[in-house]
Design an enzyme around this catalytic site. Structure first.
Site, short mmCIF file in Angstrom:
data_model
loop_
_atom_site.label_atom_id
_atom_site.label_comp_id
_atom_site.label_asym_id
_atom_site.label_seq_id
_atom_site.Cartn_x
_atom_site.Cartn_y
_atom_site.Cartn_z
N HIS A 68 -11.67 -19.06 2.21
CA HIS A 68 -12.58 -17.97 1.87
C HIS A 68 -13.55 -17.65 3.02
O HIS A 68 -13.96 -18.52 3.78
CB HIS A 68 -13.35 -18.27 0.58
CG HIS A 68 -14.20 -19.49 0.61
ND1 HIS A 68 -14.92 -19.93 -0.47
CD2 HIS A 68 -14.46 -20.38 1.59
CE1 HIS A 68 -15.58 -21.02 -0.15
NE2 HIS A 68 -15.31 -21.32 1.09
N ASN A 69 -13.84 -16.35 3.14
CA ASN A 69 -14.78 -15.83 4.13
C ASN A 69 -14.32 -16.01 5.58
O ASN A 69 -15.11 -15.86 6.51
CB ASN A 69 -16.17 -16.45 3.97
CG ASN A 69 -16.80 -16.08 2.63
OD1 ASN A 69 -16.87 -16.92 1.74
ND2 ASN A 69 -17.22 -14.85 2.48
#
Length: 343
Positions: free
Chosen positions: A242-243
């Site tokens: 994620h991210n």
């Protein structure tokens, strides 16, 4: 069934801006390797290691650089980038029947979903009410398009692709079977000896002309989005946390893993099974070797590698035993180098 396409060599040379040496009227109906191409196929030479196969091969023509053309016999197509031009020629012989526009009777398209009339929705697909499928998109068999997802114009999901939630694909994105985009990121907080799940409230943004390999997974962001800029190419079985941010024109080989919040620059090449820990930055134009472990930011362009090359088993066992004593040996060397320590 339609006959396979054929081209005269001069047509290929003119189409791709190549210098032709030889018989321009020679017919070509496909491509092949230097060692196995027939007289009606084009091959290429881009690696000097295979130059010995040039004379022995039976290709109808060979795409190669000017430096490799000296002394070569047969029909030649002189190129500044032989591999790229061979790929372009190969596309002339690639045939795929485009799916017909419309929605297959077995597909489930929920009320409220926006599906362009020119898009194709294949068998057993499920399209959420808040999803949007743009012009010319092809959604292959068994795909799931979840809440607030967008499939951009001319994009193609081959089969069994899952867009879980808040995934936005640009134009002409190609996603191979089994890929999952937008699943929860691995966000956990420890509290009183138990894990507390951190809500993953972001999404995934994929730029134009990206390609995502089979069974690759891209997690949605915790707060902001996970982002792939344009023309990013991901191989099979890659994990993107994620991210993560991946810059334009970067290519990543199979089984690599990139932990959350890492930032990868533009025009990078990352080898197979490489691992990149989270919250670090990789500069533009970085090349990371296969099976390397990146544990800190790489601020300058260049080639980086880690890992131990394969060895004969007995030799490896000896070196592994010595490695366990590396710290001790280093301390002894430092001690011997200290003034007054002659023994």
């Amino acid at each position: 069934m339609a006959a396979p396409p054929s081209f005269r060599l001069h047509q290929l040379a003119e189409r791709f801006g190549l210098q032709l040496v030889g018989d321009g009227e020679h017919w070509i109906n496909g491509v092949g390797t230097l060692s196995h191409a027939t007289s009606q196929q084009v091959s290429f030479l881009a690696n000097p290691r295979y130059r010995s196969e040039l004379a022995a091969g039976g290709a109808g023509a060979v795409v190669l650089a000017q430096a490799d053309a000296a002394g070569a016999k047969g029909n030649l197509l002189i190129s500044r980038n032989p591999y790229a031009d061979f790929a372009r020629i190969g596309q002339c012989f690639e045939h795929r029947t485009a799916s017909a526009p419309g929605i297959h009777p077995s597909a489930v398209v929920m009320a409220g979903a926006e599906v362009d009339a020119s898009a194709s929705i294949g068998p057993l697909c499920v399209i959420d009410a808040s999803a949007r499928i743009e012009a010319g998109a092809e959604i292959g068999p068994g795909c799931l398009i979840g809440a607030n997802c967008v499939v951009g114009a001319q994009s193609r999901l081959v089969a069994r692709v899952t867009l879980v939630e808040r995934v936005r694909l640009g134009h002409r994105v190609l996603i191979h079977p089994g890929a999952v985009l937008g699943a929860d990121g691995f966000g956990l907080a420890m509290d009183n000896g138990h894990w507390l799940k951190v809500p993953q409230l972001g999404g995934v943004v994929v730029g134009d002309d990206c390609e995502i390999g089979a069974n690759t997974t891209i997690d949605r962001g915790a707060i902001e989005d996970t982002v792939l800029e344009e023309d990013v190419r991901l191989d099979n079985q890659i994990q993107i946390g994620h991210n993560v941010f991946i810059g334009a024109h970067t290519a990543i080989a199979g089984c690599a893993a990139i932990a959350g919040s890492a930032r990868i620059g533009r025009n990078c090449l990352i080898g197979g099974a490489a691992g990149i820990i989270g919250h670090i930055d990789i500069a533009d134009r970085v090349v990371i070797g296969a099976m390397s472990l990146v544990t800190h930011s790489l601020r300058e362009p260049g080639e980086y590698c880690s890992g131990t090359p394969i060895q004969e088993k007995r030799e490896w066992r000896k070196n592994a035993a010595r490695f366990r004593r590396l710290d001790e040996l280093a301390r002894r060397i430092i001690h011997l180098g200290t003034p007054g320590n002659d023994q």
